[in-house]
Enzyme design. Sequence first.
Site, PDB file in Angstrom:
ATOM      1  N   ALA B  73     -24.904  10.148   1.447  1.00 49.78           N
ATOM      2  CA  ALA B  73     -24.324  10.791   0.268  1.00 49.78           C
ATOM      3  C   ALA B  73     -23.155  10.001  -0.290  1.00 49.78           C
ATOM      4  O   ALA B  73     -22.907  10.001  -1.497  1.00 49.78           O
ATOM      5  CB  ALA B  73     -23.874  12.215   0.612  1.00 49.78           C
ATOM      6  N   THR B  74     -22.414   9.305   0.573  1.00 49.17           N
ATOM      7  CA  THR B  74     -21.292   8.487   0.092  1.00 49.17           C
ATOM      8  C   THR B  74     -21.791   7.423  -0.879  1.00 49.17           C
ATOM      9  O   THR B  74     -21.242   7.251  -1.974  1.00 49.17           O
ATOM     10  CB  THR B  74     -20.554   7.841   1.280  1.00 49.17           C
ATOM     11  OG1 THR B  74     -19.901   8.867   2.020  1.00 49.17           O
ATOM     12  CG2 THR B  74     -19.523   6.825   0.805  1.00 49.17           C
ATOM     13  N   ASN B 154     -16.843  20.672   1.439  1.00 49.97           N
ATOM     14  CA  ASN B 154     -16.997  20.369   2.856  1.00 49.97           C
ATOM     15  C   ASN B 154     -15.859  20.907   3.709  1.00 49.97           C
ATOM     16  O   ASN B 154     -16.033  21.163   4.897  1.00 49.97           O
ATOM     17  CB  ASN B 154     -17.118  18.860   3.074  1.00 49.97           C
ATOM     18  CG  ASN B 154     -15.984  18.089   2.420  1.00 49.97           C
ATOM     19  OD1 ASN B 154     -15.764  18.217   1.225  1.00 49.97           O
ATOM     20  ND2 ASN B 154     -15.281  17.283   3.167  1.00 49.97           N
ATOM     21  N   GLN B 182     -23.211  18.999   1.210  1.00 53.11           N
ATOM     22  CA  GLN B 182     -23.049  20.168   2.080  1.00 53.11           C
ATOM     23  C   GLN B 182     -24.035  21.284   1.793  1.00 53.11           C
ATOM     24  O   GLN B 182     -24.222  22.176   2.604  1.00 53.11           O
ATOM     25  CB  GLN B 182     -21.635  20.748   1.928  1.00 53.11           C
ATOM     26  CG  GLN B 182     -20.561  20.020   2.673  1.00 53.11           C
ATOM     27  CD  GLN B 182     -20.721  20.071   4.188  1.00 53.11           C
ATOM     28  OE1 GLN B 182     -21.324  20.978   4.751  1.00 53.11           O
ATOM     29  NE2 GLN B 182     -20.180  19.060   4.850  1.00 53.11           N
ATOM     30  N   HIS B 204     -27.838  13.995   7.256  1.00 55.24           N
ATOM     31  CA  HIS B 204     -27.312  14.342   8.576  1.00 55.24           C
ATOM     32  C   HIS B 204     -26.585  15.672   8.634  1.00 55.24           C
ATOM     33  O   HIS B 204     -26.168  16.118   9.695  1.00 55.24           O
ATOM     34  CB  HIS B 204     -26.417  13.216   9.126  1.00 55.24           C
ATOM     35  CG  HIS B 204     -25.072  13.136   8.476  1.00 55.24           C
ATOM     36  ND1 HIS B 204     -23.932  13.624   9.081  1.00 55.24           N
ATOM     37  CD2 HIS B 204     -24.667  12.607   7.299  1.00 55.24           C
ATOM     38  CE1 HIS B 204     -22.894  13.400   8.296  1.00 55.24           C
ATOM     39  NE2 HIS B 204     -23.313  12.785   7.226  1.00 55.24           N
ATOM     40  N   THR B 242     -34.036  -3.256   1.738  1.00 58.96           N
ATOM     41  CA  THR B 242     -35.249  -2.810   2.425  1.00 58.96           C
ATOM     42  C   THR B 242     -35.094  -1.367   2.877  1.00 58.96           C
ATOM     43  O   THR B 242     -34.091  -1.010   3.491  1.00 58.96           O
ATOM     44  CB  THR B 242     -35.519  -3.705   3.653  1.00 58.96           C
ATOM     45  OG1 THR B 242     -35.612  -5.063   3.211  1.00 58.96           O
ATOM     46  CG2 THR B 242     -36.799  -3.301   4.363  1.00 58.96           C
ATOM     47  N   CYS B 327     -13.921  12.995   7.400  1.00 61.57           N
ATOM     48  CA  CYS B 327     -13.439  11.780   6.753  1.00 61.57           C
ATOM     49  C   CYS B 327     -11.923  11.726   6.704  1.00 61.57           C
ATOM     50  O   CYS B 327     -11.359  10.690   6.406  1.00 61.57           O
ATOM     51  CB  CYS B 327     -13.997  11.669   5.339  1.00 61.57           C
ATOM     52  SG  CYS B 327     -15.781  11.627   5.355  1.00 61.57           S
TER      53      CYS B 327
END
Lengths: 121, 385
Positions: B73-74, B154, B182, B204, B242, B327
Site C-alpha cells: 500500500a505504501t 490505522n 486498513q 498483509h 517482474t 510506522c
Amino acid sequence: MEKLLRQYFNDDRFVYIASDHADLQYHTGMANESNGDFFQLYLRLKKDRIVDAKYNVSGCPFMIAIAALYVEIIQDKTLLQAAEIQDFNIEKTLELPINKKDRLFLLEDALKNCIKHINRG
Amino acid sequence: MKSIYLDYASSTPLAQEVIEAMVHVISNDNFGNPSSIDHEYGKHAHDVVEACRLDVAHLINADQREIIFTSGATEANNLAIIGSYQFNPKNNFGTIITSMNEHKSVIEPIKTLEKEGLKILFLSSKRNGLMDLKDLEKNIDEETSMVSLMHINNETGVCNDIESIGEICKKNDVIFHVDAAQSIGKVPIDVKRLKVDLMSLASHKIYGPKGIGALYINGESLGRVASILKGGSQERGIRPGTLPTHQIVGMAAAFRLAKKHMDRDLSHIRECRTLFLKSIANIEGLVINTDDASTFPGIISLCLPGLDAESIIFGMNSIALSKGSACTSDSDEPSHVLRSMGLSDEEIRGTLRISFGRYTTMKEVSIAAKSLVKVVKHLMLIKGH
C-alpha cells in the site's frame, strides 16, 4: 537485563501511599521532565541517616525501574552517601539505552530538592 | 509462552489457505516470469497472475484491468499521488487536499510535491477523527486537482464517509484517492458505487503476505497514472518490475477468503470489542479517543491521561499491542494523527492501540483486559494516585 528491568518495574515495596503514610513526617522533593516523567522522593531521617525512603514515579518503564532501584539503594544511607551514588551503577545495572540516560537527572534533582526541604526545616 | 497478539492493525498472520496456496505455487515449478509469455513457463505464470488479478478485483467490484500490482500500500499511495501529478501536463495539476490524519506514505509524497511548488491543503479532522465534509467541500475550488483521504484510519479506526466524499469530488471533477489499506477485506467496498478514482490496497492486513499490494485505477474516469519507477513495461507500463507470482497468489487467496468471511469476521470483531470495553469500563480516567458509531470495531484507540503508554504495554507482558501505528511506534515523535485530532501531549503519551482480528479468541480478549486493569492499577499506585 529485561528480567531485572521488569523486576524493578513491578516493585512497589517503597511506594509512597498517601493513605498509609501521610501521618509520618517525610521530607519531600520532586523533579519532573517536560515529557511528563516525574519522580517524587520522600525521606524520613534520623539525624542525617535515611531511615525510610519512599517514592512516587510516572514515566516510561526505565524511569519506573530507575526510581525503584534508586530508592532501594538509598535505604539506610546517609544523605551524603545518597548524594554520592554514581549514576553509572544504576545505568549499568539496568543497561539503560542512551536515550533514557537523562532520566537519571531526575533522581539527583529530586534528592537536591528534598535536601532543600530538609534545610528549610 | 507466546504472546497474545492484539496488533492486527499492524499486520496479520498468514491464513492457512494463503500459506497452502503460496506453497503450492512455489513447489510446482511456477518460477516463470509472468512477462515472458513466449514460452510455457512464462505463459503459465502469466495465467496464474491474471486469475489472481480477477480475485483482487472482485473484492472491490472492479474490472481486472483496473488492478495494478505493487509492492504494498505504501508504494500504491506513492504511485497514486506522484503518478497522478506526473501524468498531468505541467501546470495543469493544482491543489491537493488531504489531512494530517493520513498515513505517512500519503503525507510524505504529498510533502515532496509541495517542495516542488504544488499547493497542498492539509485539513484538520474533527476531535473524533472524522473529516468535516462541509469543510472539505468549502475548500474545493477550481484549482483543486485531487483529494486524498483514507478510508479507515490505522491508528484510531475512524472510518471516513468515502461515499459522500466521492460524491463531492465527482461533483467538482476532482480526482479522489482513497488509502484503503486498513479497510480492504474488512468492510464492503464497491468502487463502482463509490466514485473513487484511485484506491490503495494492502495484502498483509488481511492475512495475506507482506510485500504485495495493488493500486486500483478507475478505468472510466482516469485510465492510468504515470509510472514512478523506470525500466519495464509490466502492468501496462504503470508499474515496471517482474511480478512476484507467489506473492500475488497469496494476496488473491487472502482476498478470496476476505470476501467469503467478511460478515463473520466483522461480527466476531464486534464481539471482541464489546467484551474488551465492558471488561475495562471501570478503569478510572479511561477515554476512548473515537466515537463508536464512526469507528471500525477492530481498532480501539484508548487513552489513559497521566500514564505512559510505553509502561502500560511493558507491564502487559505477553500481550502484543502498540502505542500507535507500526510506522511510528519506533519513533519518539508523538503521533501526528492524534495531534491532528487535538489531543494534548499528555493524552498522546497515554494512548495505546488495540486491534482484533479473525483469530482473536474471547479468552485472549478477557486475559488482555484483565492485564490492562492490573497494570493500570499498579501504575496509578506508584504514581501516587
